[in-house]
Design a protein around this motif. Structure first.
Motif, PDB file in Angstrom:
ATOM      1  N   LEU A 434       0.726  -1.106  -0.066  1.00  0.00           N
ATOM      2  CA  LEU A 434      -0.002  -0.015   0.095  1.00  0.00           C
ATOM      3  C   LEU A 434       0.915   1.220  -0.020  1.00  0.00           C
ATOM      4  CD1 LEU A 434      -2.989  -0.607   2.305  1.00  0.00           C
ATOM      5  CD2 LEU A 434      -3.259   0.104   0.000  1.00  0.00           C
ATOM      6  N   GLN A 435       2.124   1.100   0.486  1.00  0.00           N
ATOM      7  CA  GLN A 435       2.972   2.277   0.576  1.00  0.00           C
ATOM      8  C   GLN A 435       3.281   2.579  -0.875  1.00  0.00           C
ATOM      9  OE1 GLN A 435       5.588   0.698   3.820  1.00  0.00           O
ATOM     10  NE2 GLN A 435       5.966   2.757   4.012  1.00  0.00           N
ATOM     11  N   PHE A 436       3.466   1.924  -1.839  1.00  0.00           N
ATOM     12  CA  PHE A 436       3.829   2.080  -3.075  1.00  0.00           C
ATOM     13  C   PHE A 436       2.652   2.912  -3.941  1.00  0.00           C
ATOM     14  CE2 PHE A 436       6.722  -1.810  -3.598  1.00  0.00           C
ATOM     15  CZ  PHE A 436       7.966  -0.918  -2.958  1.00  0.00           C
ATOM     16  N   GLU A 437       1.444   2.167  -3.608  1.00  0.00           N
ATOM     17  CA  GLU A 437       0.106   2.863  -4.022  1.00  0.00           C
ATOM     18  C   GLU A 437      -0.109   4.301  -3.727  1.00  0.00           C
ATOM     19  OE1 GLU A 437      -3.041   0.176  -3.542  1.00  0.00           O
ATOM     20  OE2 GLU A 437      -1.837  -1.539  -3.882  1.00  0.00           O
ATOM     21  N   VAL A 438       0.208   4.521  -2.240  1.00  0.00           N
ATOM     22  CA  VAL A 438      -0.031   5.937  -1.635  1.00  0.00           C
ATOM     23  C   VAL A 438       1.135   6.794  -2.381  1.00  0.00           C
ATOM     24  CG1 VAL A 438       0.524   7.105   0.201  1.00  0.00           C
ATOM     25  CG2 VAL A 438      -0.878   5.275   0.478  1.00  0.00           C
ATOM     26  N   VAL A 439       2.158   6.320  -2.782  1.00  0.00           N
ATOM     27  CA  VAL A 439       3.312   7.454  -3.344  1.00  0.00           C
ATOM     28  C   VAL A 439       2.813   7.618  -4.889  1.00  0.00           C
ATOM     29  CG1 VAL A 439       5.553   7.374  -4.373  1.00  0.00           C
ATOM     30  CG2 VAL A 439       5.230   6.520  -2.052  1.00  0.00           C
ATOM     31  N   GLN A 440       2.384   6.385  -5.643  1.00  0.00           N
ATOM     32  CA  GLN A 440       1.825   7.110  -6.899  1.00  0.00           C
ATOM     33  C   GLN A 440       0.569   7.846  -6.969  1.00  0.00           C
ATOM     34  OE1 GLN A 440       1.652   2.539  -8.364  1.00  0.00           O
ATOM     35  NE2 GLN A 440       2.665   3.549 -10.183  1.00  0.00           N
ATOM     36  N   ALA A 441      -0.228   7.708  -6.025  1.00  0.00           N
ATOM     37  CA  ALA A 441      -1.382   8.238  -5.865  1.00  0.00           C
ATOM     38  C   ALA A 441      -1.131   9.778  -5.540  1.00  0.00           C
ATOM     39  CB  ALA A 441      -2.583   7.855  -4.843  1.00  0.00           C
ATOM     40  N   ARG A 442      -0.254  10.104  -4.752  1.00  0.00           N
ATOM     41  CA  ARG A 442       0.374  11.290  -4.126  1.00  0.00           C
ATOM     42  C   ARG A 442       0.946  11.991  -5.292  1.00  0.00           C
ATOM     43  NH1 ARG A 442       2.353  12.265   1.622  1.00  0.00           N
ATOM     44  NH2 ARG A 442       2.342  14.120   1.063  1.00  0.00           N
ATOM     45  N   LEU A 443       1.778  11.306  -6.051  1.00  0.00           N
ATOM     46  CA  LEU A 443       2.409  12.016  -7.313  1.00  0.00           C
ATOM     47  C   LEU A 443       1.318  12.341  -8.171  1.00  0.00           C
ATOM     48  CD1 LEU A 443       5.493   9.469  -7.808  1.00  0.00           C
ATOM     49  CD2 LEU A 443       5.567  11.665  -7.009  1.00  0.00           C
ATOM     50  N   GLN A 444       0.426  11.753  -8.543  1.00  0.00           N
ATOM     51  CA  GLN A 444      -0.571  12.152  -9.328  1.00  0.00           C
ATOM     52  C   GLN A 444      -1.433  13.318  -8.996  1.00  0.00           C
ATOM     53  OE1 GLN A 444      -1.603  10.928 -12.620  1.00  0.00           O
ATOM     54  NE2 GLN A 444      -2.543  12.786 -12.499  1.00  0.00           N
ATOM     55  N   ASN A 445      -1.922  13.287  -7.714  1.00  0.00           N
ATOM     56  CA  ASN A 445      -2.908  14.169  -6.919  1.00  0.00           C
ATOM     57  C   ASN A 445      -2.079  15.289  -7.016  1.00  0.00           C
ATOM     58  OD1 ASN A 445      -4.660  12.338  -7.352  1.00  0.00           O
ATOM     59  ND2 ASN A 445      -4.768  11.583  -5.361  1.00  0.00           N
TER      60      ASN A 445
END
Length: 525
Positions: A434-445
């Motif tokens: 989930l940490q990877f998914e958070v990083v990708q989501a925050r990079l996008q948002n």
């Protein structure tokens, strides 16, 4: 649960839920877009309120085991911990992981069994689970009366008073409560209006009084006994009672051990800074970028240990050269994503200060002539590894800025090939997926950039405290076959393993490598 504590503490007027319903407000503690979408907490937040002449600071931590590292950082700044259990599920896998993290700090632990308004395990069974799996004795301060649709309230065992609840007229508001002494059996039986529940309450009360060890606050404060509470945060049953008891039983701000002093004639400064120490001291346990996305700000969260913060004061920094000062021109009281400027703050408070990029997790800020440093906050051993790439060269600058700021927060760790100064592929390392998914989501948002992940087949990292010379020796002797050799952000050697057996074997046979399962914080800027 956090929202209901804020409700009864007077900090908010109506509590929300992470997964919002039509008539519910959003939570104060979960404010990131991804948190609202998924209904989970992914980052620790800070909130505070005044209650019964006390200032209570809440560090609300993620409940998912993938974010246990963030929980540990928050615990480093805490004086007490509250473990929240699901009455129907008891001890869950993530509870076990987070309990291990809590144990590392040996904080007084208060246990609240939530969701008693749903069908639940026997409270005796929950007590047995905690004692058998955690080797932790519990002492029920309150005891539930029924569960599910038949949940009537709780018995305050310290006062021998029964609290009977009725649902609030408006969802998220305070519930009504009627208090009846346990000895007033006739009134109690009429109000419970369930002979089976009444008989069980009287029987349970007698059994608990006869068989349990008494509540021992010395053992509570040494983390050998956990006060146990039952209730329902959703229906507001038992929350205020818990808050009242915690206010009386929880430990106040305590002193902190320090690693070193350059000088120090005072005996107490040899290894401990007391809250009453006149000089200001505090440590950074969290950094956060884009708390206000409109201003692209960066904050450092400081737990004050001693002295007093005053607006505009100048402080020294544990990793900077002696004599270098930083002016704290503005500090903010934090409430989720909201902030208010403050003039002063005291030991036990958590304040937010502007972070120009100099401050990192684990850093110490202080005044006075004695150079001090509180113990740093280590990083956990990651178990997931993936290369991250930016598929769009035109957004490279924003991608690099986002990655750097998220790494400063400790959202994930970064590894590179040896002697790579930043031009080669970036390898992210995380405790959970989930940490990877958070990083990708925050990079996008937050930064407007896309990213691609390429996982690799390693499951464990070990830092080689023996240094590069020891790693080179082991590699030359053929001892590191099948092991990936990389460096962390501070160019320290890290070995990646595919399984536990290989890691244990190398650690035992090549002791000079001094393999450790965590990353110590940097000692110099």
């Amino acid at each position: 649960m956090t929202e209901k504590l804020l409700l009864y503490g007077g900090a908010i007027q109506q509590a929300g839920a992470v997964r919002q319903k039509a008539e519910q407000r959003g939570t104060a503690s979960d404010f990131m877009e991804m948190e609202r979408e998924r209904g989970i907490s992914i980052s620790s937040t800070v909130m505070n309120f005044d209650y019964n002449d006390l200032r209570i600071n809440i560090l609300d931590t993620p409940g998912h085991q993938d974010f246990s590292e963030d929980t540990y950082r928050a615990l480093a700044a805490s004086d007490n911990a509250v473990m929240l259990l699901d009455a129907a599920k008891g001890l869950e896998p993530q509870t076990r992981k987070l309990f291990e993290v809590t144990r590392l700090r040996m904080l007084p632990l208060f246990t609240f069994v939530n969701k008693m308004d749903r069908p639940a395990l026997s409270p005796f069974e929950i007590m047995d689970q905690i004692e058998q799996e955690f080797n932790l004795e519990t002492h029920p301060v309150v005891w539930p009366i029924g569960d599910g649709d038949r949940f009537k309230g709780v018995l305050d065992r310290l006062e021998n008073v029964v609290h009977l609840y009725s649902k609030a007229e408006k969802r998220g508001s305070k519930s009504d409560v009627v208090q009846v002494p346990l000895e007033d059996k006739e009134t109690l039986k009429d109000l419970i209006d369930d002979d089976e529940l009444y008989d069980k309450l009287i029987e349970d009360a007698e059994i608990l009084d006869e068989l349990l060890n008494p509540l021992d606050m010395e053992r509570v404060l040494s983390a050998d006994q956990s006060p146990l509470f039952f209730g329902s945060a959703m229906t507001n049953f038992g929350v205020q009672l818990f808050l009242d008891k915690f206010s009386n039983m929880g430990t106040k701000p305590v002193g902190r051990e320090i690693q070193e002093t350059a000088t120090g004639d005072e005996e107490e400064e040899a290894n401990m800074i007391d809250p009453n120490h006149e000089e200001f001291s505090g440590f950074i346990f969290k950094t956060q970028a884009n708390l206000d996305p409109k201003h692209r700000d960066r904050l450092a969260y400081v737990r004050i240990v001693s002295g007093q913060y005053n607006k505009g004061m100048k402080v020294s920094h544990s990793r900077s050269k002696p004599g270098k000062k930083f002016q704290l021109s503005q500090a903010q009281a934090l409430f989720g994503s909201s902030r208010d400027s403050i003039e002063t703050a005291y030991p036990g408070d958590v304040i937010g200060i502007n972070n120009p990029g100099n401050f990192a997790i684990g850093d110490t800020l202080y005044t006075g002539n004695n150079r001090i440093s509180f113990p740093g906050i280590p990083s956990f051993s990651p178990e997931k590894f993936a290369y991250i790439r930016n598929p769009n060269p035109s957004t490279f600058k924003a991608f690099r800025k986002g990655i750097d700021q998220l790494l400063d927060e400790g959202a994930v760790q970064a590894l590179r090939q040896r002697n790579d100064d930043g031009g080669g592929p970036l390898l992210l390392a995380a405790v959970g997926q989930l940490q990877f998914e958070v990083v990708q989501a925050r990079l996008q948002n937050e930064y407007g950039v896309d990213s691609q992940l390429e996982p690799i087949g390693y499951t464990m990292a070990r830092w080689a405290d023996g240094g590069w010379e020891a790693v080179d020796k082991a590699d030359a002797d053929g001892k590191l076959f099948g092991i990936m050799i990389v460096q962390d952000r501070w160019k320290r050697p890290v070995l990646l393993f595919r399984n536990d057996w290989k890691a244990e074997n190398v650690a035992q046979e090549e002791e000079y490598l001094k393999l450790v399962p965590w990353a110590s914080p940097p000692s110099e800027e």
